[in-house]
Design an enzyme around this catalytic site. Structure first.
Site, mmCIF file in Angstrom:
data_model
loop_
_atom_site.group_PDB
_atom_site.id
_atom_site.type_symbol
_atom_site.label_atom_id
_atom_site.label_comp_id
_atom_site.label_asym_id
_atom_site.label_seq_id
_atom_site.Cartn_x
_atom_site.Cartn_y
_atom_site.Cartn_z
ATOM 1 N N TYR A 110 0.852 -1.196 0.000
ATOM 2 C CA TYR A 110 0.000 0.000 0.000
ATOM 3 C C TYR A 110 0.884 1.242 0.000
ATOM 4 O O TYR A 110 1.725 1.425 0.893
ATOM 5 C CB TYR A 110 -0.904 0.010 1.229
ATOM 6 C CG TYR A 110 -1.779 1.245 1.314
ATOM 7 C CD1 TYR A 110 -2.930 1.356 0.541
ATOM 8 C CD2 TYR A 110 -1.444 2.303 2.164
ATOM 9 C CE1 TYR A 110 -3.727 2.486 0.609
ATOM 10 C CE2 TYR A 110 -2.246 3.432 2.241
ATOM 11 C CZ TYR A 110 -3.379 3.523 1.458
ATOM 12 O OH TYR A 110 -4.169 4.650 1.535
ATOM 13 N N ASP A 205 9.195 4.027 0.699
ATOM 14 C CA ASP A 205 8.000 4.575 1.329
ATOM 15 C C ASP A 205 8.176 4.413 2.838
ATOM 16 O O ASP A 205 7.973 3.345 3.399
ATOM 17 C CB ASP A 205 6.759 3.819 0.839
ATOM 18 C CG ASP A 205 5.466 4.361 1.425
ATOM 19 O OD1 ASP A 205 5.532 5.096 2.446
ATOM 20 O OD2 ASP A 205 4.384 4.037 0.899
ATOM 21 N N LYS A 232 2.566 10.530 8.382
ATOM 22 C CA LYS A 232 2.231 10.049 9.730
ATOM 23 C C LYS A 232 2.854 10.916 10.830
ATOM 24 O O LYS A 232 2.407 12.007 11.088
ATOM 25 C CB LYS A 232 2.648 8.587 9.897
ATOM 26 C CG LYS A 232 2.063 7.626 8.870
ATOM 27 C CD LYS A 232 0.581 7.413 9.026
ATOM 28 C CE LYS A 232 0.077 6.322 8.112
ATOM 29 N NZ LYS A 232 -1.377 6.171 8.138
#
Length: 360
Positions: A110, A205, A232
Site C-alpha cells: 500500500y 516509502d 504520519k
C-alpha cells in the site's frame, strides 16, 4: 491477564498506561498518543499567530532541516498534505528525471490511493496478473510492474527485464499491510544494486517506518534510496506528507530561477499548524525515546510468543525485527501471498476481546 496488562503498557507509545482505556494512535500517526502536552501547546501558540500563509514559514524550514539531517537520502525535501500526494509526486519526479515511464512496486503493498499506487494492493492470489482496477486507464495498468516481496532473485530478474523503461522501484522496507513484515536485508540490497545497474531510482516509502528509528528503515538497513516518502508522525497528528531525495532529482521542483519543470502548489502544503505539531513531536523522539518505544514492542512480542506456546493458541506475531510495530497472524508471514487465507473471523474475535479489555 499478564498478557493483557503487558499489552496495555506496551501499546502506550512513550507513556505508561494509567487506566484500562488505551486510545488508538490514528493509524500510527500519533506516536506520542492523543493530546500530547507539547504538541497541544505548540498548536495553541501557532493558532494565535495564524494558521496558514501563502509563503514558506520558519517552522517549515525548521522541520525540513530536522528531517534532512536525520534521513540519509534527503538532500532536498518538499511537504504535501498526505502520504498519497508525496508518493504521487515522487513517482512523477522519477519519470521526469529518468525519461522512463514504468514503475515497479511489490505485490500487495500500500502506497496511498493515487492511480499507479492503487494497483496490486488487495487482490486474490488466484487472480494475480488480471486485477480489475475500476477507474484506471489501460496505460496506467501497463505502466506498473509488480515484483514479489522478499524475493531478491526474482526482483533482480524483473528489474533487469524492464530496465530500459523502468523509472523507479518503490518499496515499503517493512510491509505494513501484511503484518509489519520486515524486508530481508538481502532483498533491499538487491533492489539497490539492480536499480543502480539500470539507471532506475529506488524509492523508500517510509510513511510508517520512520517510527522505527531516527533515520527510518534506511538507517536500520543501511541502504540509502534515491528518494523517500514520509508522513504520519512528522505531522504530530495533523494532515501531512513529504517527499524528497537527491538534489539532482528534486531540482525539477526548483522555482528559484523561474518556472519549475514540475509545478507543485498546494494551499496548505507546509502550513505552520502542521509544521509546529510535527516539530513538537519529532523533537521529543530522541534516540533514547525510539529505543524505549521499540523495547515496548519487543516486550509485547515476547509475551505473545509465550502466549503462542499455550495449547490451542492459533496466533503468532508476524514482526521478526525489533520495533514498535507488529500484527497478530496465525502463521509465519514473509510475503503478500503467505499472508493470504488467514482466519479473519478469529482475528475479529480477538480484536473485540482486546477492545472489551480496554486495549484499542
Amino acid at each position: 491477564p499478564s498478557t493483557l496488562s503487558t499489552a496495555r503498557a506496551a501499546c502506550c507509545g512513550t507513556r505508561t498506561a494509567t487506566s484500562a482505556s488505551i486510545s488508538t494512535t490514528n493509524a500510527t500517526s500519533l506516536i506520542l498518543g492523543h493530546r500530547d502536552p507539547q504538541v497541544t501547546a505548540a498548536l495553541q501558540a501557532q493558532a494565535e499567530k495564524g494558521t496558514a500563509f501563502a509563503n514558506p514559514t520558519e517552522p517549515e524550514v525548521e522541520l525540513a532541516s530536522l528531517l534532512t539531517a536525520a534521513l540519509p537520502s534527503l538532500q532536498r525535501l518538499r511537504f504535501t498534505n498526505s502520504g498519497t500526494e508525496g508518493v504521487a509526486l515522487a513517482l512523477r519526479a522519477a519519470r521526469a528525471f529518468t525519461g522512463k515511464s514504468k514503475i515497479a512496486k511489490t505485490e500487495g503493498a500500500y502506497h496511498g490511493t493515487s492511480d499507479h499506487a492503487s494497483i496490486s494492493v488487495t487482490l486474490r492470489v488466484s487472480e494475480a496478473g488480471s486485477e480489475e482496477a475500476p477507474g484506471l486507464t489501460a496505460k496506467t495498468l501497463d505502466d506498473m510492474i509488480i515484483i514479489p516481496f522478499n524475493d531478491a532473485a526474482a526482483a533482480r530478474r524483473i528489474i533487469e527485464q524492464h530496465g530500459d523503461d523502468l523509472a523507479a522501484v518503490i518499496v515499503e522496507p517493512v510491509m505494513a499491510g501484511i503484518g509489519y513484515v520486515p524486508a530481508e536485508a538481502a532483498f533491499l540490497e538487491a533492489l539497490r544494486e539492480a536499480c543502480d545497474g539500470q539507471r532506475t531510482l529506488l524509492i523508500f516509502d517510509e510513511v510508517q517506518t520512520l517510527r522505527m528509528a531516527p533515520g527510518g528503515a534506511q538507517q536500520w538497513y543501511d541502504v540509502v534510496p534515491d528518494m523517500s516518502c514520509l508522513g504520519k508522525i512528522i505531522g504530530g497528528g495533523m494532515p501531512v506528507g513529504a517527499f524528497g531525495g537527491r538534489a539532482d532529482v528534486m531540482a525539477a521542483f526548483d522555482a528559484t530561477e523561474g518556472a519549475p519543470a514540475i509545478p507543485h502548489g498546494g494551499t496548505f502544503n507546509g502550513n505552520p499548524m502542521t509544521m509546529q505539531a510535527g516539530l513538537a513531536t519529532m523533537r521529543q523522539l530522541t534516540p533514547e525515546v525510539y529505543e524505549r518505544i521499540n523495547e515496548r514492542g519487543e516486550t509485547l512480542r515476547h509475551q505473545l510468543r509465550k502466549w503462542r506456546a499455550a495449547p490451542g493458541c492459533r496466533f503468532a506475531s508476524a514482526a521478526s525485527r525489533r520495533s514498535s510495530a507488529c500484527k497478530l497472524t496465525d502463521r509465519p508471514v514473509t510475503t503478500y501471498r503467505s499472508a493470504q487465507g488467514q482466519d479473519e473471523a478469529l482475528r475479529q474475535k480477538l480484536f473485540l476481546h482486546l477492545l472489551n479489555e480496554g486495549i484499542t
